[in-house]
Design an enzyme around this catalytic site. Structure first.
Site, short mmCIF file in Angstrom:
data_model
loop_
_atom_site.label_atom_id
_atom_site.label_comp_id
_atom_site.label_asym_id
_atom_site.label_seq_id
_atom_site.Cartn_x
_atom_site.Cartn_y
_atom_site.Cartn_z
N TYR A 60 -5.01 -10.18 -1.32
CA TYR A 60 -3.97 -9.69 -2.16
C TYR A 60 -4.68 -8.57 -3.18
O TYR A 60 -5.91 -9.03 -3.78
CB TYR A 60 -3.47 -10.74 -2.78
CG TYR A 60 -1.97 -10.67 -2.41
CD1 TYR A 60 -1.13 -9.55 -2.86
CD2 TYR A 60 -1.33 -11.58 -1.46
CE1 TYR A 60 0.38 -9.50 -2.20
CE2 TYR A 60 -0.26 -11.55 -0.90
CZ TYR A 60 0.53 -10.38 -1.43
OH TYR A 60 1.91 -10.25 -0.89
N GLU A 62 -2.92 -6.57 -5.77
CA GLU A 62 -1.65 -5.71 -6.69
C GLU A 62 -2.56 -4.82 -7.90
O GLU A 62 -3.36 -5.60 -8.38
CB GLU A 62 -0.88 -6.76 -7.07
CG GLU A 62 0.08 -7.05 -6.16
CD GLU A 62 1.22 -7.95 -6.73
OE1 GLU A 62 1.35 -8.48 -7.92
OE2 GLU A 62 2.30 -8.45 -5.90
N ASP A 206 7.42 17.08 1.78
CA ASP A 206 7.24 15.90 2.80
C ASP A 206 6.78 16.53 4.14
O ASP A 206 7.28 17.20 4.89
CB ASP A 206 8.78 15.36 3.16
CG ASP A 206 8.54 13.99 3.94
OD1 ASP A 206 7.43 13.81 4.57
OD2 ASP A 206 9.55 13.16 3.86
N THR A 232 3.32 10.73 5.77
CA THR A 232 2.85 9.44 6.65
C THR A 232 1.52 9.71 6.89
O THR A 232 0.96 10.97 6.95
CB THR A 232 3.77 9.17 7.77
OG1 THR A 232 3.69 10.63 8.61
CG2 THR A 232 5.08 8.94 7.30
N LYS A 235 1.43 10.44 11.91
CA LYS A 235 1.44 11.55 12.91
C LYS A 235 0.51 12.54 13.16
O LYS A 235 -0.29 11.98 13.83
CB LYS A 235 2.79 12.21 12.37
CG LYS A 235 3.98 10.91 11.99
CD LYS A 235 5.40 11.59 11.47
CE LYS A 235 6.19 10.35 11.06
NZ LYS A 235 7.47 10.72 10.52
N ARG A 241 -0.31 3.56 10.71
CA ARG A 241 1.11 3.54 10.24
C ARG A 241 0.80 3.18 8.54
O ARG A 241 0.39 2.22 8.07
CB ARG A 241 1.96 2.73 10.67
CG ARG A 241 1.87 2.63 12.22
CD ARG A 241 3.32 2.09 12.68
NE ARG A 241 4.12 3.05 12.72
CZ ARG A 241 4.60 4.25 13.48
NH1 ARG A 241 3.85 4.44 14.40
NH2 ARG A 241 5.67 4.70 13.30
#
Ligand SMILES: *Cc1c(COP(=O)(O)O)cnc(C)c1O
Length: 425
Positions: A60, A62, A206, A232, A235, A241
């Site tokens: 974790y 954060e 984008d 992203t 692609k 991903r």
């Protein structure tokens, strides 16, 4: 000493969960044996795959490097810093955030950073080739914000910048998105930049689909013309991903705060690591070759399809993507897509601009060349691919399963000579 086991036999998974392992194996075969033509998909390298399956997954974190809400971040901070620095170098930006879980949350974070609920945002309409998350009605971005949409011209299939300017000056959106999911042509970031400045809007490029082309110099960079870049990583960029938001320093704080704590909790550190690996790959000369080959393949494929009487939206392609209107072939997109799948050619059915059919049963199919380029196919193979598509679509119209099986056999024969990255041979 025994030979080292092939890294993709998944021994632990096979022992613990044979049912799931069998499905992974089946998917590996499917990806090996079919010609994957979906423009948003690709094959990541074995290195990217390995990085995304590491113990970084157990942590974790954060916060951001040096400013975490958890201890034990000695290595994780360095992993994220590597990814950030590589993103800045590859794209030539001042700031990068590598934490968005995927493209959709990245775009929601952009809304959060620059607009209040109810504010107007502007993007390209989904049926014209835009993305859901640019203010389209069924998306949270269109429910919580007031989305206004531009399209492409009916006669050319190209963006009408007079329409974009008129709409922007009338609606005064806080944010303008350019880019989309079914755009076969170069995006004129400079023209959008002028309009956004005139309208006083934050301009977001984008580049989810074309990030790999931009990184490899096969599509102009939005950097000089836009405020924010959203992308992203999975692609054309050929990473895991995930997603990234990039900007000049002036927008860094707003974007970082929107991603965490605005929208997300802990970052997916195994994904961050794999993004870092993908960006290292994207900085190599071989990646430039790949990016240019993606475009060369798409252009060769478009030529060969035009020669076979196919109707291509905008008349062709400048990038990795081809949008075909099958109306003249008298085969609906969905029927064609399903038949092509049986022929070993994986595509998706798609609306075309001004489609008279419904989105779930539209007139078009969308294809692209990233995956086949990653396997090493070259322009000289594209007449063969166009021929398979032509025979597949014709067979779809006649319900000729034998013809589909014949294409499938030929596809398998060719692909045997072009092993895909990251898959067992
Ligand atoms: C793919 C895509 C997205 C969304 O990415 P997900 O990771 O599927 O959420 C956003 N914008 C554009 C233009 C895309 O093509």
């Amino acid at each position: 000493m025994t030979a080292p086991q092939h890294p993709y036999t998944h021994p632990a998974l096979t022992a613990a969960d044979p049912e799931l392992a069998a499905l992974v194996g089946a998917e590996e075969r499917l990806q090996a044996e079919t010609l994957r033509l979906i423009p948003s998909e690709n094959y990541v390298s074995a290195a990217v795959l390995e990085a995304s399956g590491t113990v970084l997954q157990n942590k974790y974190s954060e916060g951001y490097p040096g400013r975490r809400y958890y201890e034990g971040q000695q290595n994780i901070d360095q992993v994220e810093t590597l990814a950030v620095e590589r993103a800045k170098a590859v794209f030539g930006v001042e700031h990068a955030n590598v934490q968005p879980y995927s493209g959709s949350p990245a775009n929601l974070a952009v809304h959060l950073a620059f607009a209040e609920p109810g504010d107007t945002v502007m993007g390209m309409a989904l049926p014209m080739g835009g993305h859901l998350t640019h203010g389209w009605g069924v998306s949270a971005t269109g429910k919580w914000f007031r989305g206004v949409q531009y399209g492409v011209r009916h006669d050319t299939g190209l963006i009408d910048f007079d329409e974009v300017r008129e709409l922007a000056l009338k609606e005064r959106p806080k944010v303008i998105f350019c880019g989309g999911t079914a755009l076969p042509r170069t995006i004129d970031f400079a023209a959008f930049g002028e309009i956004a400045r005139e309208a006083g809007a934050v301009l977001v490029a984008d580049i989810a689909h074309i990030a790999g082309l931009v990184a490899g110099g096969a599509h102009p960079s939005p950097v000089p013309h836009v405020d924010v870049i959203s992308t992203t990583t999975h692609k054309t960029l050929r990473g895991p991903r995930g997603a990234m938001l990039m900007s000049r320093e002036e927008h860094a704080k707003a974007l970082d705060k929107a991603v965490f704590p605005g929208l997300q909790g802990g970052p997916h550190n195994q994904t961050t690591a794999a993004i870092a690996v993908a960006l290292r790959e994207a900085s190599q000369p071989s990646f430039r070759d790949y990016a240019h080959a993606v475009v060369a393949n798409a252009k060769a494929l478009a030529e060969a399809l035009l020669a076979r009487g196919f109707d291509l939206v905008s008349g062709g392609t400048d990038n990795h993507l081809i949008l075909m209107d099958l109306t003249p072939k008298q085969v609906p997109g969905k029927i064609a897509a399903k038949a092509l799948d049986r022929a070993g050619l994986v595509v998706n059915y798609n609306t075309v601009p001004y489609d008279t059919r419904k989105p779930f049963d539209p007139s078009g199919i969308r294809i692209g060349t990233p995956s086949l380029t990653s396997r090493g196919l070259a322009p000289e193979h594209m007449t063969l691919v166009a021929d398979w598509i032509d025979r597949g679509v014709a067979a779809a119209g006649k319900g000729d399963e034998q013809a589909l099986a014949a294409v499938r056999a030929e596809v398998g024969d060719l692909l045997g000579a072009f092993p895909a990255p990251g898959l067992p041979v």
